[in-house]
Design an enzyme around this catalytic site. Structure first.
Site, short mmCIF file in Angstrom:
data_model
loop_
_atom_site.label_atom_id
_atom_site.label_comp_id
_atom_site.label_asym_id
_atom_site.label_seq_id
_atom_site.Cartn_x
_atom_site.Cartn_y
_atom_site.Cartn_z
N ASP A 1 -13.48 2.80 9.83
CA ASP A 1 -14.03 2.57 8.49
C ASP A 1 -14.42 1.10 8.35
OD1 ASP A 1 -14.88 3.29 5.96
OD2 ASP A 1 -12.93 2.87 5.03
N LYS B 1 0.85 -1.20 0.00
CA LYS B 1 0.00 0.00 0.00
C LYS B 1 0.88 1.24 0.00
CE LYS B 1 -3.83 0.58 2.40
NZ LYS B 1 -4.79 0.83 3.52
#
Length: 290
Positions: free
Chosen positions: A130, A34
């Site tokens: 989230d 990432k």
């Protein structure tokens, strides 16, 4: 990065950066990488902000739990900061639920494992903020057991001290509106009970196949969260036992004080209600052929 990791393809774009499939040439294994900040984004951040992000990434890498994606390494190169993570097989929960509600045994594993993962994160002073079906990877182990792992702590922030919800550069609330707690939507302080609310919304969808809070516009969805306009899960999914519906309802209570105080308490409540249940839950109905 190029000296060790060979990038093959982009897998997606998360809350903080892009994710790629890559091969670790030293340890001979596939990984996910990432990108946390691009070169341009890094140049626009203050040195203090870049250092804080690196510190948070390093802290996330120290978090080890079987129900949280493992971070192997954190590094930086000419393109910016990146994290190297385990590459997970299987689908995300959103894809699985599209095929129909989970059978009770699979749901039980989902509930216990995701709560265990959140408990570990909260004990290390991380909020996820989230939680949604797309951020839960699920797989079937060789022995047949259902396995769940929480991914993408990209919106996580250190510290359980109450603080306001992070906003992106345009001022929009970050996160996924169908699963966000009222305090996130109204810019109120958040804490670990905020993650439990989001997980409750995920559980509602996992057993019913329907979103707890839905609408034709974002404003409509936000309004339903804030006013707690939700159909009890037992009414839209009659196969769900009353005790399980009540447990999910408590997870989604509009006031944080009415939710379980922690992931540990949520698990203890679940186990106590399950033990007291008169009969095993019936199987979830099969999804009709389209």
């Amino acid at each position: 990065m190029a000296d060790r990791y060979k990038i093959y393809e982009q897998l997606g774009v998360g809350g903080v950066g892009s994710v790629y499939r890559a091969y670790d040439t030293q340890l001979k294994r596939w990984v996910a990488i990432k990108r946390l900040l691009s070169r341009k984004e890094a140049s626009q951040e203050s040195e203090e902000s870049r250092d804080a992000l690196r510190q948070e990434a390093d802290s996330l890498a120290s978090l080890r739990h079987p129900n949280i994606v493992t971070i192997f390494d954190v590094g930086s190169d000419d393109e910016g900061l990146f994290m190297v993570m385990e590459l997970l097989d299987g689908d995300d929960l959103a894809d699985v639920v599209k095929r129909g509600p989970l059978p009770y045994e699979d749901f039980r594993e989902l509930a216990c494992q995701t709560l265990e993962g959140l408990l570990a994160a909260h004990q290390h002073h991380f909020l996820h903020r989230d939680i949604k079906p797309e951020n839960i990877k699920v797989d079937r182990l060789p022995g047949g057991r259902f396995q769940a792992k929480i991914i993408d702590f990209g919106l996580a922030r250190m510290g359980l001290k109450a603080r306001k919800q992070t906003e992106d550069v345009s001022g929009s609330v970050m996160g996924s509106v169908h699963y966000m707690a009222p305090e996130q939507l109204t810019r109120e302080p958040v804490d670990e009970r905020t993650d439990l609310y989001s997980l409750g919304c995920v559980f509602y969808e996992a057993v019913s196949g329907k979103k707890a809070f839905d609408g034709s516009t974002m404003t409509e969805v936000v309004d339903k969260h804030v006013k707690h306009q939700v159909v009890p899960v037992n009414l839209i999914a009659p196969h769900v036992p009353a005790w399980l519906g009540q447990w999910i309802d408590q997870m989604m209570a509009p006031r944080p004080s009415d939710r379980p105080a922690s992931a540990q308490q949520a698990m203890e409540n679940f186990r106590a209600l399950e033990r007291a249940a008169p009969t095993p839950p019936p199987p979830a109905p099969a999804k009709a052929e389209e």
